[in-house]
Scaffold this active site. Structure first.
Site, PDB file in Angstrom:
ATOM      1  NE  ARG A 234     -59.077  40.437  38.140  1.00  5.56           N
ATOM      2  CZ  ARG A 234     -59.451  41.676  38.447  1.00  5.56           C
ATOM      3  NH1 ARG A 234     -60.194  42.371  37.601  1.00  5.56           N
ATOM      4  NH2 ARG A 234     -59.076  42.222  39.584  1.00  5.56           N
TER       5      ARG A 234
ATOM      6  N   GLY B 275     -47.210  46.504  44.910  1.00 10.87           N
ATOM      7  CA  GLY B 275     -46.314  45.895  43.927  1.00 10.87           C
ATOM      8  C   GLY B 275     -46.872  45.813  42.530  1.00 10.87           C
TER       9      GLY B 275
ATOM     10  NE  ARG C 167     -26.450  37.186  22.690  1.00  7.81           N
ATOM     11  CZ  ARG C 167     -25.942  35.957  22.612  1.00  7.81           C
ATOM     12  NH1 ARG C 167     -25.391  35.532  21.471  1.00  7.81           N
ATOM     13  NH2 ARG C 167     -25.976  35.153  23.658  1.00  7.81           N
TER      14      ARG C 167
ATOM     15  CE  LYS D 106     -21.576  35.599  23.988  1.00  4.97           C
ATOM     16  NZ  LYS D 106     -20.743  34.828  24.986  1.00  4.97           N
TER      17      LYS D 106
ATOM     18  CG  ASN E  22     -12.412  46.892   8.107  1.00  2.00           C
ATOM     19  OD1 ASN E  22     -13.149  45.932   7.930  1.00  2.00           O
ATOM     20  ND2 ASN E  22     -12.602  48.062   7.532  1.00  2.00           N
TER      21      ASN E  22
END
Length: 439
Positions: free
Chosen positions: A6, A95, A305, A323, A349
């Site tokens: 389903r 589960g 990230r 990242k 900076n």
């Protein structure tokens, strides 16, 4: 859990995710918190991704394959060979029921009876198995909806499917399960009647209905997500975080937030995020796999990230992406920049529009920016490159070589001025336009 037809998906049902974690992962994390001697995962044929997911949560997990889907009793029977030498109690979990809590399971393990069933009082019991009990509150049988009498269907004490049972007793009676029922399946729930008929007492404990909710389709998956978010939002607020708009803040199961954290609306936390004390996260920020130290300020519209490590009192501003990079104490990347595969020293900076060019088409390379460096706007740092402490990078530069400490690096071309050119250009254009109009 079953095949999940389903769900209308090529992905096994238990691999679908809620609150940043697979349904299976949620259940295994709960099981792991109980410190079990063994964990056995029953899976379908060829479910290698299910096995790998299980090992990510329980490194010592064992596996049993159910070749044919013949019901819950048949599924449990597949684990007999793995557990035949085990002495103790077996806890059967599902589960596709990820909301289950250790606080609901522990009483089952502490019970003195040889078998305990986890039950709940259903607001609408339709579709659930009903607990048939004696006057002294012991379970005589569990009747599935399709096999229940009209009188039994009026009972609202329902079966969650979760049981705790003595290992030897489990395998003795699993062999006696019959598929003589409306579905032609071997129901694990029939164990209750078999154990009772053998003269043993079957107890039950009760939990909240929400905690044993299962997933059969994506509508129910969305309901599970909503239940998790309510749980995790409350956890964050009770731990000392202020959520300006709780309904628009989304957490993962493992999100950690410190004291006096302020989170503005529309903030999303993916897996693996740790937020320190006194952190401010402004609106519409996306954070995943990152750590943010005390006093830092993130956003609005910032993206952290995996591998981002933001130091104390550092600032990551609007439309900045970080990242696999470290920002030192008090470092600032306030506007429109990408810092990837890099380290930025304390007090440095980074000006608007700065990019660390970390990928050459084949490999990633590191950009090292030492402490107290000033990087001017619209700068490209072509990795691998190192900027020494106290250095200054002029705006608009493309840096392809390392810069010594306290040096000025500037790669922009010399400015060319042609005085009066703009006035002459405008006059020429206006004259041509006038000529076209006359003609």
């Amino acid at each position: 859990a079953g095949m999940g037809t389903r769900m209308k998906s090529d992905l096994p049902k238990v691999m679908h995710r809620a609150a940043g974690r697979s349904l299976l992962g949620h259940v295994l994390a709960t099981a792991r918190a109980l410190n079990p001697t063994r964990v056995v995962v029953v899976h379908g044929p060829g479910d290698e991704n299910v096995k790998n997911e299980a090992l990510a949560f329980v490194a010592a997990a064992q596996f049993a394959e159910q070749k044919e889907r013949k019901g819950t009793g048949n599924a449990v029977k597949q684990a007999e060979a793995t557990l035949k030498d085990f002495k103790g109690r077996v806890l059967v979990l599902y589960g596709d029921a990820p909301l289950i809590l250790t606080s609901s399971l522990q009483p089952m393990l502490n019970a003195s009876s040889v078998m305990t069933v986890l039950a709940f009082r259903a607001a609408n019991p339709m579709g659930y198995g009903r607990l048939i009990t004696t006057g002294d509150n012991h379970v005589v049988a569990i009747r599935e909806e399709l096999d229940a009498t009209p009188e039994e269907r009026q009972i609202n004490l329902c079966n969650s499917g979760i049981i705790s049972i003595d290992n030897d007793l489990l395998w003795r009676h699993v062999k006696e399960l019959s598929n003589a029922n409306a579905k032609g399946e071997y129901y694990l729930t029939d164990l209750a009647a078999l154990v009772h008929a053998a003269g043993e007492k079957v107890a039950f404990t009760v939990c909240d209905e929400t905690d044993v909710a299962g997933v059969n389709d994506r509508v129910q998956l969305a309901g599970i997500e909503a239940a998790f978010q309510k749980r995790y939002r409350n956890r964050a607020m009770l731990s000392g975080a202020t959520l300006i708009d709780p309904a628009s803040t989304f957490f993962s199961a493992d999100t950690v937030t410190g004291r006096d954290v302020v989170i503005e609306p529309n903030v999303y936390f993916g897996p693996g995020v740790i937020i320190g004390d006194d952190v401010e996260i402004l609106a519409s920020s996306h954070i995943e796999g990152a750590t943010v130290a005390k006093g830092a300020r993130i956003g609005p519209f910032a993206r952290l990230r995996p591998g981002a490590e933001i130091g104390e009192n550092a600032h990551v501003g609007n439309f900045v992406e970080i990242k696999k990079a470290k920002l030192g104490k008090g470092a600032k990347v306030n506007h429109l920049s990408y810092i990837g595969d890099a380290s930025v020293g304390a007090g440095s900076n980074i000006g608007a529009g700065t990019i660390t060019c970390n990928y050459d088409g084949f490999e990633k390379h590191l950009t090292e920016i030492a402490e107290n460096v000033f990087v001017g706007s619209n700068t490209a740092l072509v990795a691998p490159v190192r900027i020494g402490s106290g250095a200054n990078i002029a705006a608009g530069s493309v840096i392809t070589e390392s810069v010594p400490e306290d040096a000025l690096a500037m790669t922009r071309p010399a400015l060319v001025l042609k005085r009066g050119w703009a006035r002459r250009y405008r006059a020429m254009k206006q004259a041509r336009k006038a000529q076209k109009t006359r003609s």
